[in-house]
Scaffold this active site. Structure first.
Site, PDB file in Angstrom:
ATOM      1  CG  ASP A  82       8.708 -31.691  -7.837  1.00  0.00           C
ATOM      2  OD1 ASP A  82       8.056 -31.696  -8.906  1.00  0.00           O
ATOM      3  OD2 ASP A  82       8.647 -30.758  -7.013  1.00  0.00           O
ATOM      4  CB  ILE A  98      14.434 -51.840   3.472  1.00  0.00           C
ATOM      5  CG1 ILE A  98      14.247 -50.613   2.564  1.00  0.00           C
ATOM      6  CG2 ILE A  98      15.115 -52.971   2.737  1.00  0.00           C
ATOM      7  CD1 ILE A  98      15.537 -50.032   2.026  1.00  0.00           C
ATOM      8  CG  HIS A 158       5.795 -28.538  -8.199  1.00  0.00           C
ATOM      9  ND1 HIS A 158       7.000 -28.751  -7.579  1.00  0.00           N
ATOM     10  CD2 HIS A 158       5.507 -27.227  -7.997  1.00  0.00           C
ATOM     11  CE1 HIS A 158       7.420 -27.630  -7.027  1.00  0.00           C
ATOM     12  NE2 HIS A 158       6.533 -26.684  -7.264  1.00  0.00           N
ATOM     13  CG  ASN A 214      12.127 -18.582  -4.856  1.00  0.00           C
ATOM     14  OD1 ASN A 214      11.571 -17.900  -4.007  1.00  0.00           O
ATOM     15  ND2 ASN A 214      13.187 -18.152  -5.532  1.00  0.00           N
ATOM     16  CB  SER A 215       8.895 -24.297  -7.719  1.00  0.00           C
ATOM     17  OG  SER A 215       8.271 -24.509  -6.494  1.00  0.00           O
TER      18      SER A 215
END
Length: 479
Positions: free
Chosen positions: A152, A282, A122, A225-226
């Site tokens: 991501d 599931i 992102h 911080n990503s």
């Protein structure tokens, strides 16, 4: 001269005081020997790893978007009632006027001396220009090697004429709750910011994607911080900082290094990620399910649907089977199974152990790459049948199977529920599918009616129900 009577009485409190002081000192000494509560300093760690942590800036020529900034962190500062929306719509006939250059900030870290950089998808998604700044202020233009939106993660590459410092990827499986970790990144554009905290939890599922398995930490993580590293005290990367809870403080999430390692390898090699596919839908085994199937506990993954022509179908796995292990590795829950299958290379044969009708079975399955093509269905229409439970049921036809997104015509679908009836009180709804009653398979309206006719009035019955969202439940009522 002090009387001896008073000398003894004065001496006793002195002994008691000495004992009180002595015991805590001894206890504190034992604690300090066994548990190092706070590291003396994080400075050596920060100094050694920071040259390999980078700041990432992107530019995107994009149409306006009210929630364009940091979607993994928080909503628009003005919320849904942005006072500027009317202004832009009135004067520019669009939410935020004409096209503009969207700029975003993020972090990343170098994983080898050739200039490969790991970050979040992102951070660089749809970017037209990506710039990477090192700690020494040198800037480089970066290319996207590959991206994996499902986890991501993204891999970038910068070109340099010299070798770069890099970080070692550690073993996130060895992390323990309560262990110290350090996060480095560029929160709000403040480059090379170091924060510390502990591992608050592991294996968190926060709804970010099908492969959620986050490390939760209270090390301060903020927008920017990503993509930055979460490090253990050895300076090894144990996680990739990814998200926070918008309304929470001190709650951050990082992708485990062990999950990222295989993805990074694939991105570096091919630019994309190929995951294994078993061909089943599931869900977790609830306690009610465990009781119904006479299980000791609720471990395993309950098969709710088997896709025709896929590996599980070819191997003979059926709905309501409970998968217990893959190649001898126990399956704790459905999330565990998803992660294990995803990491198995396409074409590899695996051993699948499952439980059916109280008996353990093992089959060999060859893993394939997922095929999302639509599955055709055929069938004929039958008339609905009203029952004494206050529900109307019908056979599953072509059209019904397609509308309910199921790949079987075994069972009956509830088309109507009488308000106040036993079925209504038990929580049944139109669109629910009944697969089983008291451990007897319901194949169509006829078998459904036959099973009910064999029961006396007020006899207990348990139904295996598939809800409209695909979840299987055990519904208990009386005849």
């Amino acid at each position: 001269m002090i009387n001896s009577k008073y000398r003894h009485s004065a001496f006793l409190p002195s002994i008691l005081i000495m004992l009180v002081l002595l015991v805590p000192t001894t206890a504190r000494s034992a604690v300090s020997q066994n548990i190092k509560l706070v590291p003396e300093s994080f400075s050596n760690l920060a100094e050694s790893v920071s040259p390999a942590v980078v700041n990432i800036r992107t530019e995107t020529n994009t149409a306006p978007d009210n929630n364009r900034s940091y979607p993994h962190f928080f909503n628009h500062p003005f919320g849904q009632n942005d006072p500027f929306n009317d202004f832009f719509e009135r004067f520019f006939n669009s939410p935020h006027g004409r096209e503009y250059k969207q700029r975003s900030l993020g972090s990343g870290f170098i994983i080898d001396d050739a200039g490969y950089i790991v970050t979040n998808n992102h951070v660089v998604e749809n970017a037209d220009k990506i710039s990477v700044k090192l700690k020494n202020k040198k800037e480089f233009s970066a290319d996207v090697v590959g991206k994996d939106p499902k986890t991501d993660l993204a891999l970038l590459k910068i070109q340099t004429d010299h070798k770069l410092p890099f970080l070692e990827i550690g073993d996130s499986d060895t992390l323990k709750v309560g262990e110290w970790v350090v996060a480095i990144g560029s929160p709000f554009g403040l480059e090379q910011t170091v924060t510390a905290g502990i591992v608050s939890a592991k294996g968190r599922v926060i709804g970010a994607g099908p492969y959620d398995n986050f490390i939760q930490t209270d090390a301060s993580i903020n927008p920017g911080n990503s993509g930055g590293p979460l490090l253990n005290l050895k300076g090894q990367v144990v996680g990739i900082n990814t998200a926070i809870i918008a309304s929470g403080q001190g709650i951050g999430f990082a992708i485990p290094a062990n999950m990222a390692r295989n993805i990074i390898t694939q991105l570096k090699k091919t630019g994309s990620v190929t995951r294994g596919w078993l061909g089943v839908a599931i869900q977790p085994v609830s306690q009610e399910m465990a009781d119904y199937f006479h299980l000791k506990d609720s471990r395993g993954a309950l098969v709710t649907e088997v896709f025709p022509g896929d590996p599980a179908d070819e191997a003979g796995i059926k709905p309501q089977d409970i998968i217990l292990s893959i190649d001898g590795t126990d399956i704790t829950d459905s999330h565990d199974l998803t992660a294990i299958i995803a990491d198995i290379p396409v074409g590899e044969k695996i051993s699948v152990e499952f439980l059916r009708d109280g008996k353990r079975k093992t089959v060999s399955v060859t893993i394939v790459k997922r095929d999302d093509s639509q599955i055709s269905r055929q069938g004929k229409t039958e008339q609905p049948e009203e029952t004494s439970l206050g529900i109307t049921v019908a056979d599953i036809t072509d059209d019904i199977a397609q509308r309910l997104e199921i790949n079987t015509k075994e069972g009956v679908v509830i088309s109507d529920v009488v308000r106040g009836s036993k079925g209504d009180m038990a929580g049944l709804n139109a669109g629910d599918v009944i697969f089983e009653i008291n451990h007897k398979k319901v194949r169509n309206v006829k078998t459904f009616k036959d099973i009910l006719d064999d029961l006396d009035e007020d006899d207990p019955l348990q139904m295996v129900i598939r809800k409209s969202n695909g979840t299987l439940l055990i519904v208990t009522m009386t005849r």
